[in-house]
Design an enzyme around this catalytic site. Structure first.
Site, PDB file in Angstrom:
ATOM      1  N   TRP A   1       0.856  -1.191   0.000  1.00 18.93           N
ATOM      2  CA  TRP A   1       0.000   0.000   0.000  1.00 18.93           C
ATOM      3  C   TRP A   1       0.889   1.237   0.000  1.00 18.93           C
ATOM      4  CZ3 TRP A   1      -2.163   2.659   4.837  1.00 18.93           C
ATOM      5  CH2 TRP A   1      -3.090   3.648   4.471  1.00 18.93           C
TER       6      TRP A   1
ATOM      7  N   ASP B   1      -1.224  -5.313   9.397  1.00 19.59           N
ATOM      8  CA  ASP B   1      -2.138  -4.302   8.881  1.00 19.59           C
ATOM      9  C   ASP B   1      -3.400  -5.069   8.468  1.00 19.59           C
ATOM     10  OD1 ASP B   1      -3.572  -2.385   7.605  1.00 19.59           O
ATOM     11  OD2 ASP B   1      -2.016  -1.829   6.166  1.00 19.59           O
TER      12      ASP B   1
ATOM     13  N   LYS C   1     -13.278  -0.355   5.554  1.00 23.09           N
ATOM     14  CA  LYS C   1     -13.817  -1.166   4.463  1.00 23.09           C
ATOM     15  C   LYS C   1     -14.871  -2.141   4.973  1.00 23.09           C
ATOM     16  CE  LYS C   1     -10.391   0.662   2.098  1.00 23.09           C
ATOM     17  NZ  LYS C   1      -9.344   0.989   3.012  1.00 23.09           N
TER      18      LYS C   1
END
Ligand SMILES: Cc1ncc(COP(=O)(O)O)c(C=O)c1O
Length: 396
Positions: free
Chosen positions: A131, A212, A247
């Site tokens: 990311w 993460d 999300k």
């Protein structure tokens, strides 16, 4: 009066390329344009809707919330407790656990990074590609970074040996960044055997894993997505986990997340949380309450929680269906891209040069960042074949 020129002395910062892409897309008058660059879930109508269960929880909060007084740097205990149950299960891999609420997953990663940076001798190891914000976050706290190749974009395979070798060469006490599931940007999952191999190296070398966890439930399922992380939690002494609710609850702008510390000594976890809380206090003081209150209201309620599980499942199934169709359509141009079908979550990376990305945008109205990352949820099912037809000739 002598005027300062401080602002002018600052270095110019490049605007976020993804935000630039959004603006360019919006200004494009072509009707067949498709935005594969977005970083959010989109439904079949191209919307990022508020989840029905979130609306219901907000309604409940509107009726019942009696105060907006401060909540403290650690955040909402009900949120932390119920989220931990979802993420780690009832026994959290046999470890003790403590958490602190944060402004989203980015806030969680930043706080975790601040903690790691208390000892600047340690490095953090990051697989690439990753990311885009990861390196910026760790650079901002002055942590040294080591990188290794995680994924071969041309072959669409995880470079397991390179990863294990890099971790074997890390120094004891170094941190390792791992994505729990739905790897951003590659979508690549790891096999149970690979997770075990990673756990063995981390345990043998005395490394400190930082997970993460931004997409749990959007890959194969909530429990399945956490299985690799749980393997590591069971095998090693201390683990840090940055959780994002952006999300999985579609709460993007509510900035809802947490850092959890897992280990075997409660007093050490308390010290860790105390340090995280003192960083929080000196930067944003305390996290925004609304998103966390929504999550707690969903997870604590016997009818709302199953409704959330179902809605999360709807998103997951839509993405898996798009993936299957995209894998078939793209594999006509590059057989390796059949891998898109077995990858998970929102993202995959195409083998395409930055020059071709720009040409594709100009000539065929398909938008993606220079890295070739595509969001499969950016496509409606009826667009998949035409998107692949338009992208295919530009692949490298
Ligand atoms: C891998 C990964 N981690 C963390 C985040 C942070 O999410 P947020 O700060 O919006 O909760 C994102 C968001 O795109 C992500 O893709």
């Amino acid at each position: 009066m002598s005027k300062t020129a401080f602002f002018d002395s600052l270095a110019e910062q490049r605007p976020d390329p993804l935000l630039e892409l959004i603006a360019k897309f919006a200004a494009d008058p072509r009707s067949g344009k498709v935005d594969l660059g977005v970083g959010v879930y989109r439904d079949e109508m191209g919307r990022t809707p508020v989840m029905r269960v979130v609306k219901a929880a907000e309604h409940y909060l509107w009726e019942t919330q009696e105060s907006k007084s401060y909540i403290g740097p650690e955040g909402d205990p009900a949120f932390l407790r119920t989220l931990a149950l979802e993420v780690f299960g009832e026994h959290h891999g046999g470890r003790l656990i403590s958490g602190i609420q944060t402004p989203g997953g980015t806030g969680a990663l930043r706080l975790a990074a601040e903690l790691l940076a208390r000892d600047k001798r340690r490095k953090i190891w990051i697989g690439t590609p990753t990311w885009v914000n990861h390196q910026a976050i760790f650079a901002a706290v002055g942590l040294q970074m080591g990188t290794y190749r995680f994924f071969d974009i041309g072959k669409q395979i995880v470079l397991v040996d390179e990863m294990l070798t890099s971790l074997q060469n890390a120094a004891p006490g170094d941190a390792v960044l791992l994505q729990t599931s739905c790897h951003n940007p590659t979508g690549a999952g790891l096999s149970p055997q690979t997770w075990q191999d990673i756990a063995a190296v981390i345990a043998a070398k005395g490394l400190l894993p930082l997970f993460d966890n931004a997409y749990q439930g959007l890959g194969r399922g909530p429990i399945e997505d956490a299985a690799g992380m749980m393997t590591i939690i069971e095998a090693v002494g201390e683990v840090m986990v940055a959780v994002s609710c952006s999300k999985s609850f579609s709460l993007y702008r509510e900035r809802t997340g947490a850092v959890y510390l897992l280990g075997d000594i409660q007093a050490s976890l308390d010290k860790g949380i105390g340090n995280l809380a003192s960083h929080a206090r000196a930067s944003y003081s305390m996290p925004p309450a609304h998103g966390a209150a929504i999550v707690a209201a969903i997870l604590q309620d016997p009818s709302r929680r199953p409704a959330w599980v179902d809605e999360l499942g709807e998103m997951r199934i839509r993405m898996a269906e798009i993936r299957r169709a995209a894998a078939e359509a793209f594999a006509r141009f590059r057989p390796e891209l059949a891998g898109i079908g077995s990858q998970e979550g929102m993202f995959s990376v195409l083998p395409i040069s930055p020059e071709n990305v720009r040409q594709l945008q100009a000539e065929r109205g398909i938008y993606m960042p220079d890295s070739g990352r595509i969001n499969v949820a950016g496509m409606r099912m009826e667009d998949v074949a035409s998107v692949a037809e338009r992208v295919g000739p530009y692949l490298t």
